[in-house]
Design a protein around this motif. Structure first.
Motif, PDB file in Angstrom:
ATOM      1  N   LYS A 253       1.981   1.792  -3.590  1.00 13.56           N
ATOM      2  CA  LYS A 253       0.904   2.232  -4.476  1.00 13.56           C
ATOM      3  C   LYS A 253       0.482   3.676  -4.194  1.00 13.56           C
ATOM      4  O   LYS A 253       0.074   4.406  -5.102  1.00 13.56           O
ATOM      5  CB  LYS A 253      -0.307   1.303  -4.324  1.00 13.56           C
TER       6      LYS A 253
ATOM      7  N   GLU B  22      -8.651  -0.813  -4.722  1.00 11.23           N
ATOM      8  CA  GLU B  22      -7.994   0.505  -4.720  1.00 11.23           C
ATOM      9  C   GLU B  22      -8.983   1.654  -4.903  1.00 11.23           C
ATOM     10  O   GLU B  22      -8.616   2.759  -5.307  1.00 11.23           O
ATOM     11  CB  GLU B  22      -6.917   0.544  -5.801  1.00 11.23           C
TER      12      GLU B  22
ATOM     13  N   LYS C 121       0.830  -1.209   0.000  1.00 17.67           N
ATOM     14  CA  LYS C 121       0.000   0.000   0.000  1.00 17.67           C
ATOM     15  C   LYS C 121       0.867   1.263   0.000  1.00 17.67           C
ATOM     16  O   LYS C 121       0.528   2.257  -0.655  1.00 17.67           O
ATOM     17  CB  LYS C 121      -0.945  -0.002   1.203  1.00 17.67           C
TER      18      LYS C 121
END
Length: 359
Positions: free
Chosen positions: A182, A332, A179
């Protein structure tokens, strides 16, 4: 049977109307709201307040009844011909309470339905933006002499930037490496803007910008218009509480000026609609400018930037936390929402110019 339940609850309030039928109003995402049709007008709106979201419902209802009564008193001297706007009118129960508590510990309030009104989910023209700004300006001006400190804070820390940053930093320390990778770009934006995004809170806490009555949910769907698209009334006052004018102005701008949906993943489609901003601001200042201090006026555009940022920060924090607050449709989703808001923020900043945020 729901019809019988609603009729029973409706009849606990002070009115002389006869229940005929009901229709669920599904525009809200939190409360259960029903249009109660009676054998003759006026009709009514019966609402169950979500006790899971709002922890102190009695104080919430007292807040909005007090504000409604204050506005009504301010406008009572106007003749019906001069009084173009409508006022939310709440009814007491037969025991003279402002709400009815059901057997399931659910809380209900009742108000008169405003007939011949329309709403918009999105702004469709500069005229609608202008009328929306005008109505918010009227609301804030009419309540500017109300002692905001007497209102309960129905959602603690709602726009508290320090609180939101603490949530973010805690999520950052616990999230996965995947995470972090990203969200790297979004995380950097949040860190770069930390000082600027605390300016309004610092001014509020120092008393340089005063506490006012604020609505705190100023999206365009909470504005009633007449058939000619003139503003009638600001509704959904569940989140009325102490705040600063920049919260309401900024949140309205955030929701009406995005060219795309809030979760649009194609960031090329996300731009800030400056024409809607100018139209909304024009209507707002037409009603509000005399009530604003020079400092409030100076920082009004920063309110828009701050409110766009804070929702992006909240989306990002929820993504890092594993999507525990906002409902998501894919892994997401919250990260896309955050990127969307930060792109909107960049578009706004670029169009305002490098010399700062001037009204």
């Amino acid at each position: 049977m729901l019809s019988e339940k609603l009729k029973y609850i409706f009849d606990q309030f002070q009115h002389s109307a006869e229940f005929s039928s009901f229709k669920e109003l599904a525009s809200g995402h939190i409360n259960d709201t029903y249009l109660i049709k009676t054998t003759k007008k006026p009709f009514f709106v019966l609402q169950r307040i979500n006790h899971g979201v709002f922890k102190n419902v009695p104080e919430l209802i007292e807040n909005k009844v007090a504000i409604s009564n204050h506005i009504k008193q301010k406008l009572q001297h106007l003749s019906p011909k001069k009084q173009k706007r409508q006022i939310l009118t709440f009814l007491n129960t037969k025991s003279n309470a402002s709400y009815f508590k059901g057997v399931e510990d659910d809380y209900w309030n009742l108000m008169q339905f405003i007939h011949k009104s329309v709403t918009f989910e999105q702004v469709e023209s500069e005229d609608i933006a202008y009328e929306g700004g005008k109505l918010l300006g009227q609301f804030l001006t009419l309540t500017s002499d109300f002692d905001a400190s007497t209102l309960s804070e129905v959602i603690p820390n709602f726009h508290d930037m320090s609180f939101r940053y603490r949530e973010f930093e805690e999520a950052l320390s616990k999230t996965s490496e995947d995470k972090l990778l990203k969200a790297q770009t979004s995380i950097q934006i949040v860190q770069d803007l930390k000082i600027e995004m605390h300016i309004l809170q610092t001014l509020k806490e120092s008393g340089e910008i005063k506490l006012r009555v604020t609505h705190n949910d100023t999206k365009i769907s909470n504005v009633l218009f007449d058939k000619k698209h003139k503003g009638l009334c600001l509704i959904d006052t569940d989140t009325v509480m102490p705040g600063i004018v920049h919260y309401d102005f900024g949140d309205a701008i955030r929701t009406i000026c995005n060219s795309a949906a809030e979760d649009e993943a194609n960031l090329a489609l996300v731009t800030f609609n400056m024409s809607y901003y100018k139209a909304y601001k024009k209507g707002f200042l037409q009603e509000m400018k005399q009530s604003l201090t020079p400092l409030e006026l100076q920082y009004l555009p920063l309110g828009a930037k701050t409110m766009i940022f804070i929702i992006g920060l909240r989306f990002l924090t929820d993504f890092l936390n594993g999507d525990i607050y906002y409902k998501t449709k894919y892994p997401e989703h919250n990260l896309d929402r955050a990127k969307n808001q930060f792109k909107l923020l960049q578009s706004f900043t670029d169009q305002m110019g490098v010399d700062g945020f001037r009204v």
